[in-house]
Scaffold this motif. Structure first.
Motif, PDB file in Angstrom:
ATOM      1  N   ALA A 167     -33.580  -2.869 -82.054  1.00  0.00           N
ATOM      2  CA  ALA A 167     -33.016  -1.631 -81.515  1.00  0.00           C
ATOM      3  C   ALA A 167     -33.631  -0.417 -82.198  1.00  0.00           C
ATOM      4  O   ALA A 167     -33.617   0.689 -81.651  1.00  0.00           O
ATOM      5  CB  ALA A 167     -31.497  -1.609 -81.668  1.00  0.00           C
ATOM      6  N   TRP A 168     -34.158  -0.634 -83.411  1.00  0.00           N
ATOM      7  CA  TRP A 168     -34.865   0.446 -84.115  1.00  0.00           C
ATOM      8  C   TRP A 168     -36.287   0.536 -83.577  1.00  0.00           C
ATOM      9  O   TRP A 168     -37.035  -0.432 -83.629  1.00  0.00           O
ATOM     10  CB  TRP A 168     -34.889   0.185 -85.613  1.00  0.00           C
ATOM     11  N   GLU A 169     -36.645   1.715 -83.081  1.00  0.00           N
ATOM     12  CA  GLU A 169     -37.968   1.937 -82.505  1.00  0.00           C
ATOM     13  C   GLU A 169     -38.662   3.089 -83.216  1.00  0.00           C
ATOM     14  O   GLU A 169     -38.022   4.099 -83.549  1.00  0.00           O
ATOM     15  CB  GLU A 169     -37.847   2.270 -81.015  1.00  0.00           C
ATOM     16  N   ILE A 170     -39.954   2.946 -83.452  1.00  0.00           N
ATOM     17  CA  ILE A 170     -40.748   4.045 -84.000  1.00  0.00           C
ATOM     18  C   ILE A 170     -41.016   5.029 -82.864  1.00  0.00           C
ATOM     19  O   ILE A 170     -41.630   4.668 -81.855  1.00  0.00           O
ATOM     20  CB  ILE A 170     -42.060   3.534 -84.607  1.00  0.00           C
ATOM     21  N   ILE A 171     -40.526   6.276 -83.015  1.00  0.00           N
ATOM     22  CA  ILE A 171     -40.697   7.260 -81.943  1.00  0.00           C
ATOM     23  C   ILE A 171     -41.786   8.276 -82.240  1.00  0.00           C
ATOM     24  O   ILE A 171     -42.145   9.069 -81.365  1.00  0.00           O
ATOM     25  CB  ILE A 171     -39.367   7.976 -81.617  1.00  0.00           C
ATOM     26  N   GLY A 172     -42.328   8.263 -83.459  1.00  0.00           N
ATOM     27  CA  GLY A 172     -43.417   9.177 -83.736  1.00  0.00           C
ATOM     28  C   GLY A 172     -43.758   9.260 -85.203  1.00  0.00           C
ATOM     29  O   GLY A 172     -43.035   8.743 -86.059  1.00  0.00           O
ATOM     30  N   VAL A 173     -44.887   9.898 -85.495  1.00  0.00           N
ATOM     31  CA  VAL A 173     -45.303  10.167 -86.865  1.00  0.00           C
ATOM     32  C   VAL A 173     -45.675  11.644 -86.968  1.00  0.00           C
ATOM     33  O   VAL A 173     -46.247  12.229 -86.043  1.00  0.00           O
ATOM     34  CB  VAL A 173     -46.484   9.275 -87.319  1.00  0.00           C
ATOM     35  N   ALA A 174     -45.324  12.264 -88.097  1.00  0.00           N
ATOM     36  CA  ALA A 174     -45.658  13.666 -88.375  1.00  0.00           C
ATOM     37  C   ALA A 174     -45.400  13.909 -89.854  1.00  0.00           C
ATOM     38  O   ALA A 174     -44.733  13.107 -90.528  1.00  0.00           O
ATOM     39  CB  ALA A 174     -44.828  14.613 -87.511  1.00  0.00           C
ATOM     40  N   ASP A 175     -45.896  15.021 -90.353  1.00  0.00           N
ATOM     41  CA  ASP A 175     -45.716  15.369 -91.767  1.00  0.00           C
ATOM     42  C   ASP A 175     -44.420  16.167 -91.914  1.00  0.00           C
ATOM     43  O   ASP A 175     -44.413  17.395 -91.795  1.00  0.00           O
ATOM     44  CB  ASP A 175     -46.917  16.169 -92.258  1.00  0.00           C
ATOM     45  N   PHE A 176     -43.326  15.479 -92.184  1.00  0.00           N
ATOM     46  CA  PHE A 176     -42.019  16.126 -92.233  1.00  0.00           C
ATOM     47  C   PHE A 176     -41.772  16.885 -93.536  1.00  0.00           C
ATOM     48  O   PHE A 176     -41.023  17.865 -93.548  1.00  0.00           O
ATOM     49  CB  PHE A 176     -40.909  15.088 -92.032  1.00  0.00           C
ATOM     50  N   ASP A 177     -42.335  16.418 -94.635  1.00  0.00           N
ATOM     51  CA  ASP A 177     -42.032  17.047 -95.927  1.00  0.00           C
ATOM     52  C   ASP A 177     -43.140  17.972 -96.423  1.00  0.00           C
ATOM     53  O   ASP A 177     -43.064  18.493 -97.539  1.00  0.00           O
ATOM     54  CB  ASP A 177     -41.701  15.998 -96.980  1.00  0.00           C
ATOM     55  N   GLY A 178     -44.178  18.193 -95.627  1.00  0.00           N
ATOM     56  CA  GLY A 178     -45.197  19.170 -95.970  1.00  0.00           C
ATOM     57  C   GLY A 178     -46.121  18.776 -97.102  1.00  0.00           C
ATOM     58  O   GLY A 178     -46.733  19.651 -97.730  1.00  0.00           O
TER      59      GLY A 178
END
Length: 312
Positions: A201-212
């Motif tokens: 049920a856990w799906e990877i929905i994206g990647v990005a630099d969240f913490d800078g």
């Protein structure tokens, strides 16, 4: 000169099994403020699907790769900030087992490259691009177990280029990180298992630099509960992880990352698939309560395809 993020909509029938003409519309966002709207791209020929978005010509603007579902032709439209240029057909692959599954920068030239995978053999093939010109290509890897899917491409090591694939096994929930580089006229790869989440049920929905920190991070969402779980990455190591917040109404679905507010941090764009509302979250890793509805389009034939920049 400041940069405005432009949200692109495409007619969903362009992605359907039955070929149809694709028309792409643009709605500009300057933070929460709609800036412009209008026709962006209008291919005249039916059957074209948008299959990838990247900066293929190195001008720091998002471009689009298309594929024709009937002929297998592949084309690129380059975006110069004022608008999109013509579709440039540069390749044909009639074997529909070959799918374009993403884009990255595998030779470090600052231009997007295309990632193909053969759904029958598991071969991963990379095309190094310069605009609509193929600079080089070849087999980068082969994973015969097709339960393994490429779900994202990012820069988890802080090298400045997105050349690390994220694979997830759709049966076991294992997550594998793989670096692909172009060296000496051939592709080299190295990988490692980084995580396992057996609850599918856990799906990877994206990647990005969240913490800078200059490294991409991995965002999961539980499709049953709506909980978002953020994994802050440092190479192959998970340096921190935890629940970010919960979007309990699963009709709200994530559609795009970008820095819409120009604050240098990742913002998230969501769309409600019943009402058509689109809302923007500004820096959700800092404060998930900062959001606002910025557009509404209840037309079920349209979907958000991505984000590009244009100067103002």
């Amino acid at each position: 000169m400041k940069s405005i993020r432009s949200l692109l909509f495409a007619i969903v029938s362009a992605f359907a099994a039955v070929p149809a003409a694709a028309v792409v519309y643009s709605t500009g966002l300057n933070g929460f403020n709609p800036d412009h709207s209008g026709l962006a791209i209008a291919p005249a020929v039916a059957g074209w699907h948008i299959v990838a978005q990247a900066d293929f010509d190195g001008n720091l603007k998002g471009d689009f790769a298309w594929r024709n579902s009937a002929t297998g032709e592949v084309a690129i439209t380059l975006y110069d900030g004022a608008g999109a240029g013509p579709m440039q057909v540069f390749y044909t692959e009639p074997n529909q087992a070959w799918k374009i599954v993403g884009s990255g920068d595998f030779n470090g030239d600052g231009r997007g490259d295309l990632i193909w995978r053969n759904t029958n053999t598991g071969v991963v093939w990379v095309m190094l691009m310069n605009g609509a010109t193929i600079l080089g290509q070849g087999q980068a890897y082969r994973e015969a177990n097709t339960a393994w899917k490429i779900v994202a491409v990012g820069d988890f090591s802080g090298t400045g280029r997105a050349n690390e694939l994220v694979w997830r096994n759709s049966s076991t929930g294992e997550v594998y990180q793989q670096e692909i580089t172009w060296n000496g006229g051939q592709f080299q790869q190295a990988g490692r298992m980084i995580y396992r989440e057996p609850n599918l049920a856990w799906e990877i929905i994206g990647v990005a630099d969240f913490d800078g920190d200059g490294r991409d991070d991995i965002l999961y969402r539980n499709r049953a509960t709506g909980v978002l779980w953020l994994m802050l990455m440092e190479g192959a190591a998970v340096k921190a992880a935890g629940a970010l917040y919960t979007v309990g109404d699963i009709n709200w679905r994530f559609v795009a990352f970008s820095d819409y507010a120009g604050e240098g941090l990742v913002d998230m764009l969501w769309r409600h698939f019943l009402t058509g509302e689109i809302y923007l979250q500004i820096s959700p890793v800092l404060d998930p309560t900062v959001f606002r509805v910025v557009a509404r389009d209840a037309t079920v034939l349209q979907k958000v395809t991505g984000t590009v920049d244009y100067p103002q």
